[in-house]
Design a protein around this motif. Structure first.
Motif, PDB file in Angstrom:
ATOM      1  N   GLY A  39       0.786  -1.229   0.000  1.00 35.46           N
ATOM      2  CA  GLY A  39       0.000   0.000   0.000  1.00 35.46           C
ATOM      3  C   GLY A  39       0.816   1.276   0.000  1.00 35.46           C
ATOM      4  N   ASP A  40       1.852   1.308   0.833  1.00 37.90           N
ATOM      5  CA  ASP A  40       2.633   2.539   0.943  1.00 37.90           C
ATOM      6  C   ASP A  40       3.262   2.954  -0.380  1.00 37.90           C
ATOM      7  OD1 ASP A  40       2.009   2.674   3.542  1.00 37.90           O
ATOM      8  OD2 ASP A  40       4.047   2.590   4.320  1.00 37.90           O
ATOM      9  N   ARG A  47       1.839   5.725  -3.169  1.00 41.32           N
ATOM     10  CA  ARG A  47       1.906   7.188  -3.130  1.00 41.32           C
ATOM     11  C   ARG A  47       3.337   7.716  -3.165  1.00 41.32           C
ATOM     12  NH1 ARG A  47      -0.297  10.539   0.907  1.00 41.32           N
ATOM     13  NH2 ARG A  47       0.655   9.136   2.408  1.00 41.32           N
ATOM     14  N   MET A  97      -2.891  -3.475  -5.306  1.00 46.97           N
ATOM     15  CA  MET A  97      -2.288  -3.448  -3.988  1.00 46.97           C
ATOM     16  C   MET A  97      -2.438  -4.827  -3.346  1.00 46.97           C
ATOM     17  SD  MET A  97      -2.957  -0.402  -1.335  1.00 46.97           S
ATOM     18  CE  MET A  97      -4.600  -0.909  -0.901  1.00 46.97           C
ATOM     19  N   VAL A  98      -1.367  -5.341  -2.798  1.00 47.67           N
ATOM     20  CA  VAL A  98      -1.423  -6.650  -2.139  1.00 47.67           C
ATOM     21  C   VAL A  98      -0.877  -6.537  -0.721  1.00 47.67           C
ATOM     22  CG1 VAL A  98      -1.247  -8.000  -4.268  1.00 47.67           C
ATOM     23  CG2 VAL A  98       0.848  -7.307  -3.074  1.00 47.67           C
ATOM     24  N   TYR A  99      -1.252  -7.499   0.102  1.00 51.82           N
ATOM     25  CA  TYR A  99      -0.760  -7.557   1.468  1.00 51.82           C
ATOM     26  C   TYR A  99       0.491  -8.415   1.547  1.00 51.82           C
ATOM     27  CZ  TYR A  99      -0.528  -9.047   6.328  1.00 51.82           C
ATOM     28  OH  TYR A  99      -0.099  -9.340   7.593  1.00 51.82           O
ATOM     29  N   SER A 111       3.415   6.188   6.599  1.00 50.88           N
ATOM     30  CA  SER A 111       3.053   6.570   7.960  1.00 50.88           C
ATOM     31  C   SER A 111       4.155   6.231   8.942  1.00 50.88           C
ATOM     32  CB  SER A 111       1.748   5.886   8.377  1.00 50.88           C
ATOM     33  OG  SER A 111       1.871   4.497   8.251  1.00 50.88           O
ATOM     34  N   GLU A 112       5.116   5.370   8.525  1.00 51.22           N
ATOM     35  CA  GLU A 112       6.267   5.072   9.381  1.00 51.22           C
ATOM     36  C   GLU A 112       7.399   6.061   9.150  1.00 51.22           C
ATOM     37  OE1 GLU A 112       4.702   2.529   7.596  1.00 51.22           O
ATOM     38  OE2 GLU A 112       3.556   2.296   9.437  1.00 51.22           O
ATOM     39  N   CYS A 156      -2.527  -3.663   4.073  1.00 52.07           N
ATOM     40  CA  CYS A 156      -1.925  -2.449   3.532  1.00 52.07           C
ATOM     41  C   CYS A 156      -3.007  -1.505   3.029  1.00 52.07           C
ATOM     42  CB  CYS A 156      -1.034  -2.803   2.341  1.00 52.07           C
ATOM     43  SG  CYS A 156       0.567  -3.405   2.800  1.00 52.07           S
ATOM     44  N   SER A 157      -2.874  -0.276   3.327  1.00 52.65           N
ATOM     45  CA  SER A 157      -3.800   0.700   2.767  1.00 52.65           C
ATOM     46  C   SER A 157      -3.037   1.980   2.468  1.00 52.65           C
ATOM     47  CB  SER A 157      -4.943   0.995   3.740  1.00 52.65           C
ATOM     48  OG  SER A 157      -4.478   1.760   4.825  1.00 52.65           O
ATOM     49  N   ILE A 158      -3.648   2.797   1.663  1.00 55.53           N
ATOM     50  CA  ILE A 158      -2.989   4.030   1.269  1.00 55.53           C
ATOM     51  C   ILE A 158      -3.014   5.030   2.413  1.00 55.53           C
ATOM     52  CG2 ILE A 158      -3.146   5.992  -0.317  1.00 55.53           C
ATOM     53  CD1 ILE A 158      -4.386   3.943  -2.315  1.00 55.53           C
ATOM     54  N   HIS A 217      -3.496   4.331   5.800  1.00 57.44           N
ATOM     55  CA  HIS A 217      -3.108   3.909   7.135  1.00 57.44           C
ATOM     56  C   HIS A 217      -1.760   3.197   7.095  1.00 57.44           C
ATOM     57  CE1 HIS A 217      -7.537   4.334   7.264  1.00 57.44           C
ATOM     58  NE2 HIS A 217      -7.229   4.958   8.381  1.00 57.44           N
ATOM     59  N   CYS A 249       1.100   0.742   6.669  1.00 54.85           N
ATOM     60  CA  CYS A 249       1.354  -0.417   5.825  1.00 54.85           C
ATOM     61  C   CYS A 249       2.072  -1.428   6.699  1.00 54.85           C
ATOM     62  CB  CYS A 249       2.217  -0.043   4.629  1.00 54.85           C
ATOM     63  SG  CYS A 249       2.646  -1.465   3.628  1.00 54.85           S
TER      64      CYS A 249
END
Lengths: 379, 92
Positions: free
Chosen positions: A92-93, A96, A116-118, A351-352, B6-8, B10, B12
């Motif tokens: 996800g990160d 962007r 997007m994959v986990y 976010s990290e 994973c999200s844009i 929040h 990851c």
């Protein structure tokens, strides 16, 4: 909630906080670096900073893999994603992270098949379900994540799935820490070691920190009490004049690491001679590429991606923040030209990232920063 | 686990070096059906920590188990345990 709630106990947190305060020598300023971006996130999210004495300062390290990825590698990934035959998969990160001409989210909006994959195993499943498409996984992360990619490639080879490949951007934690320690403008007393990386590599790789640089290191877990206890352990070492590697995260980290995961990494990957880190420059043997046995799964070879090097925006001071020379709000574009909604520098993307964490959770502290310090002059 | 995917907007979990404690419900070859502390269930690859038994707690990252929870490192010294012992599942 076992393994979570007991490490968020407020009474225990206050007790550990008091002990940290008691260990701090009057008049001495302590600078401790948390290497891992996950720790940075916990520190801000749970207000750890507010539980520490003023003279115990936490410096945010280079441990966010998205943040240290140079813009050229983002552009190379985008070039692959734009190919019509490709299904491009990523965490996800990554969506962007700004390249020189936009990000993956914008490329997706223009029609590219980006998903997007986990897990890399999800990408492999997509390849299995779409044999007529080329499925590429954008692999990124430290030694915590690299075993997932390695295991996925081992399964792909075992199953004979040949429409799957990996654009490998995995990095290793020890070389950048050594580069930081070699940096002449760095002033640190001790390190909080990354907990989940250490689940894989163990604690032994950090022994150079006390041995070669005289810096203590405590490998820490990710709950608030984990971090507070690791800070307490570092303060004890500094108080008692000890200098060693200790393991606070003993419930998950073994001294020797996970030998099966290490074997898997050794089979699938080999070290790159050098790799560029955003803000830190080129660091020898600091990243992984696919080994010759797995070269058939290497997206860089399969798609002959263009090798480009793109300079960061001039106003961006991610490098100084990564080295702990500047705090995030001391960057000249923090919160103005660079925000989580429109990130200019990589540290604001994830976010990290130190800047995003500071922006989202540290505004109270940010407001305390004097305007004069936003010139980027550092400390 | 997958609820925290994973999200844009929040965290990851994969990029953040996150690890989720999950309990093994059943083992199915190289995978195990696991449950996280919120009750979410998903299949997790367990080759890297095999052999795995039902009831064990694993550390999951990106759909793969990378370690076990609860194997206390013998090098953790008594002096550095919590000042007040945590409840079960702590450092021992």
């Amino acid at each position: 909630m076992r393994y979570v709630q007991e490490f968020r106990d407020a009474e225990l947190a206050r007790a550990v906080s008091s002990e940290i305060a008691a260990l701090a020598e009057p008049g001495r300023h302590y600078k401790l670096m948390e290497i891992c971006g996950g720790h940075t996130h916990t520190i801000y999210r749970h207000g750890i900073k507010d539980l520490l004495p003023e003279d115990v300062e936490l410096v945010h390290g280079p441990g966010c893999p998205v943040c240290v990825l140079p813009m050229g590698r983002v552009d190379e990934g985008i070039a692959i994603a734009e190919r019509s035959e490709v299904v491009f998969t990523c965490f996800g990160d990554m969506m962007r992270v700004p390249g020189s001409k936009g990000n993956l989210l914008e490329v997706k909006a223009r029609g590219a098949d980006i998903r997007m994959v986990y897990s890399p195993l999800d990408a492999l499943r997509i390849a299995r379900e779409n044999p007529d498409r080329e499925v590429v996984f954008y692999a990124i992360g430290f030694e915590t994540t690299a075993p997932s990619t390695a295991l996925t490639l081992q399964r792909a080879r075992k199953e004979g799935i040949d429409n799957f490949s990996v654009f490998c951007n995995h990095v290793t934690i020890v070389p950048p820490v050594r580069a930081l320690l070699d940096s002449p403008d760095l002033r640190l007393d001790a390190f909080i070691g990354p907990g989940h990386v250490s689940t894989v590599i163990g604690c032994r790789p950090y022994e150079f920190m006390p041995a070669d640089y005289g810096k203590p290191c405590v490998v820490a877990g990710f709950e608030p009490l984990d971090l507070l206890q690791s800070i307490m352990m570092l303060m004890r070492q500094l108080k008692e004049g000890r200098c060693e590697v200790e393991n606070q995260y003993g419930r998950a980290v073994l001294w020797e690491g996970n030998t099966k995961a290490l074997e898997s990494l050794a089979e699938v990957f080999e070290l790159r001679p050098y790799f560029e880190w955003r803000g830190l420059g080129f660091i020898a043997q600091s990243a992984l590429k696919l080994s010759p046995d797995y070269a058939g799964f290497d997206a860089e070879l399969r798609f002959a991606s263009p090798k480009v090097r793109v300079a960061d925006p001039k106003a961006c001071q991610c490098g100084e923040v990564l080295k702990g020379v500047l705090k995030p709000p001391e960057c000249r574009v923090f919160g103005t030209a660079c925000t989580p909604e429109r990130p200019l520098g990589a540290l604001m993307v994830s976010s990290e990232g130190a800047c995003a964490a500071y922006y989202n959770f540290g505004r109270k502290s940010y407001e305390k920063v004097e305007i004069g310090s936003k010139t980027g002059s550092g400390e | 686990m997958y609820q925290n995917t994973c999200s844009i907007d929040h965290t990851c979990v994969t990029c953040s070096d996150a690890g989720t404690p999950v309990r093994v419900l059943s083992v199915e070859g190289d995978d195990a059906l696991c449950e996280d502390t919120l009750g979410n269930r998903a299949r997790v690859a367990v080759e890297l920590v095999s052999p795995v038994r039902e009831g064990e707690t694993l550390l999951e990252h990106g759909g793969v188990a990378i370690g076990r929870i609860g194997e206390a490192d013998p090098k953790l010294s008594a002096d550095n345990r919590m000042p007040i012992a945590p409840t079960e599942g702590g450092y021992e």
